[in-house]
Scaffold this active site. Sequence first.
Site, PDB file in Angstrom:
ATOM      1  N   ASP A   1      76.168 -23.253 -82.601  1.00 59.79           N
ATOM      2  CA  ASP A   1      77.390 -21.497 -82.957  1.00 59.79           C
ATOM      3  C   ASP A   1      76.718 -21.114 -81.516  1.00 59.79           C
ATOM      4  O   ASP A   1      75.263 -20.093 -81.282  1.00 59.79           O
ATOM      5  CB  ASP A   1      76.242 -21.096 -83.940  1.00 59.79           C
ATOM      6  CG  ASP A   1      76.757 -19.460 -84.445  1.00 59.79           C
ATOM      7  OD1 ASP A   1      77.864 -19.106 -83.996  1.00 59.79           O
ATOM      8  OD2 ASP A   1      76.746 -18.476 -84.977  1.00 59.79           O
TER       9      ASP A   1
ATOM     10  N   LYS B   1      73.162 -21.404 -81.099  1.00 57.09           N
ATOM     11  CA  LYS B   1      71.798 -21.669 -81.666  1.00 57.09           C
ATOM     12  C   LYS B   1      72.439 -23.413 -82.349  1.00 57.09           C
ATOM     13  O   LYS B   1      73.694 -23.806 -81.832  1.00 57.09           O
ATOM     14  CB  LYS B   1      72.106 -21.260 -82.882  1.00 57.09           C
ATOM     15  CG  LYS B   1      71.400 -19.558 -83.282  1.00 57.09           C
ATOM     16  CD  LYS B   1      72.003 -19.036 -84.567  1.00 57.09           C
ATOM     17  CE  LYS B   1      72.844 -18.095 -84.656  1.00 57.09           C
ATOM     18  NZ  LYS B   1      73.752 -17.475 -83.954  1.00 57.09           N
TER      19      LYS B   1
ATOM     20  N   GLY C   1      77.291 -17.519 -80.308  1.00 59.21           N
ATOM     21  CA  GLY C   1      77.421 -16.250 -81.128  1.00 59.21           C
ATOM     22  C   GLY C   1      77.102 -15.429 -80.241  1.00 59.21           C
ATOM     23  O   GLY C   1      77.669 -15.636 -78.962  1.00 59.21           O
ATOM     24  N   ASN C   2      77.529 -13.939 -80.274  1.00 63.73           N
ATOM     25  CA  ASN C   2      77.667 -12.861 -79.333  1.00 63.73           C
ATOM     26  C   ASN C   2      76.355 -12.565 -78.373  1.00 63.73           C
ATOM     27  O   ASN C   2      76.740 -12.334 -77.321  1.00 63.73           O
ATOM     28  CB  ASN C   2      77.815 -11.155 -79.832  1.00 63.73           C
ATOM     29  CG  ASN C   2      79.453 -11.663 -80.850  1.00 63.73           C
ATOM     30  OD1 ASN C   2      80.033 -12.301 -79.707  1.00 63.73           O
ATOM     31  ND2 ASN C   2      79.844 -10.354 -81.518  1.00 63.73           N
ATOM     32  N   THR C   3      75.439 -12.824 -79.039  1.00 65.01           N
ATOM     33  CA  THR C   3      73.708 -12.807 -78.518  1.00 65.01           C
ATOM     34  C   THR C   3      73.127 -14.062 -78.165  1.00 65.01           C
ATOM     35  O   THR C   3      72.178 -13.809 -77.494  1.00 65.01           O
ATOM     36  CB  THR C   3      72.769 -11.761 -79.338  1.00 65.01           C
ATOM     37  OG1 THR C   3      72.654 -12.107 -80.864  1.00 65.01           O
ATOM     38  CG2 THR C   3      73.603 -10.063 -79.347  1.00 65.01           C
TER      39      THR C   3
ATOM     40  N   GLY D   1      87.593 -15.348 -90.110  1.00 64.24           N
ATOM     41  CA  GLY D   1      86.520 -15.262 -88.955  1.00 64.24           C
ATOM     42  C   GLY D   1      85.886 -16.905 -88.962  1.00 64.24           C
ATOM     43  O   GLY D   1      86.019 -17.216 -90.386  1.00 64.24           O
TER      44      GLY D   1
ATOM     45  N   ASP E   1      83.012 -17.900 -89.256  1.00 62.38           N
ATOM     46  CA  ASP E   1      81.495 -17.997 -89.679  1.00 62.38           C
ATOM     47  C   ASP E   1      81.959 -18.661 -91.648  1.00 62.38           C
ATOM     48  O   ASP E   1      81.105 -19.096 -92.360  1.00 62.38           O
ATOM     49  CB  ASP E   1      80.493 -16.806 -89.900  1.00 62.38           C
ATOM     50  CG  ASP E   1      81.533 -15.062 -90.335  1.00 62.38           C
ATOM     51  OD1 ASP E   1      82.907 -15.316 -90.275  1.00 62.38           O
ATOM     52  OD2 ASP E   1      80.518 -14.750 -90.523  1.00 62.38           O
ATOM     53  N   ARG E   2      83.331 -17.560 -92.066  1.00 58.17           N
ATOM     54  CA  ARG E   2      83.057 -17.725 -93.437  1.00 58.17           C
ATOM     55  C   ARG E   2      84.061 -18.903 -93.129  1.00 58.17           C
ATOM     56  O   ARG E   2      83.829 -19.843 -94.178  1.00 58.17           O
ATOM     57  CB  ARG E   2      84.610 -17.135 -93.634  1.00 58.17           C
ATOM     58  CG  ARG E   2      84.135 -15.456 -93.462  1.00 58.17           C
ATOM     59  CD  ARG E   2      85.474 -14.390 -93.545  1.00 58.17           C
ATOM     60  NE  ARG E   2      84.715 -13.442 -93.786  1.00 58.17           N
ATOM     61  CZ  ARG E   2      85.081 -12.251 -94.766  1.00 58.17           C
ATOM     62  NH1 ARG E   2      86.610 -12.222 -95.546  1.00 58.17           N
ATOM     63  NH2 ARG E   2      84.521 -10.754 -94.385  1.00 58.17           N
TER      64      ARG E   2
ATOM     65  N   TYR F   1      94.854 -17.972 -96.424  1.00 56.25           N
ATOM     66  CA  TYR F   1      94.337 -16.716 -95.637  1.00 56.25           C
ATOM     67  C   TYR F   1      95.404 -16.295 -95.020  1.00 56.25           C
ATOM     68  O   TYR F   1      96.659 -17.488 -94.483  1.00 56.25           O
ATOM     69  CB  TYR F   1      93.574 -16.729 -94.891  1.00 56.25           C
ATOM     70  CG  TYR F   1      93.003 -15.208 -94.592  1.00 56.25           C
ATOM     71  CD1 TYR F   1      92.086 -14.018 -95.483  1.00 56.25           C
ATOM     72  CD2 TYR F   1      92.626 -15.085 -93.065  1.00 56.25           C
ATOM     73  CE1 TYR F   1      91.729 -13.495 -95.428  1.00 56.25           C
ATOM     74  CE2 TYR F   1      92.525 -13.544 -93.276  1.00 56.25           C
ATOM     75  CZ  TYR F   1      92.014 -12.690 -94.109  1.00 56.25           C
ATOM     76  OH  TYR F   1      91.255 -11.475 -94.146  1.00 56.25           O
TER      77      TYR F   1
END
Length: 98
Positions: A7, A14, A9-11, A89, A91-92, A82
Amino acid sequence: MVNLVIDFGNTRTKAAIFDGDRLVSLIEDVQKKNLSELVSEYKPNHIIASSVSVTQKEASSIIGNDLLFLSHQTKLPFKISYKTPETLGLDRIAAVAG
C-alpha cells in the site's frame, strides 16, 4: 503460495507478506527502496499494490513488472456498480475484496 501486498499511501508505504491466508510479516513503514529486498527474500508468487502516491510505472520500476496494480478495472470476484468507478477509493475496493 506466498503473496506480497503493498500500500503506497500519502505518508508511508506499508507491506504485508501472506503464505496462503496466513499473515507472515507486516511492515508498517517500509522504505520504497527496500521493497525489492522483500521480493528477493520472500520470492512471492503474486504481488499486488494499491497506491495514492506513485504511478503504476513507478511501482513497477521499484518492484518489477510482475505486479498487479489495483484499480477500478482490476478483475475481482464482484461487480463495482458505483456510478463513477474511477473515483471510487482504492481503500474501499480493497476492503470489499478482503
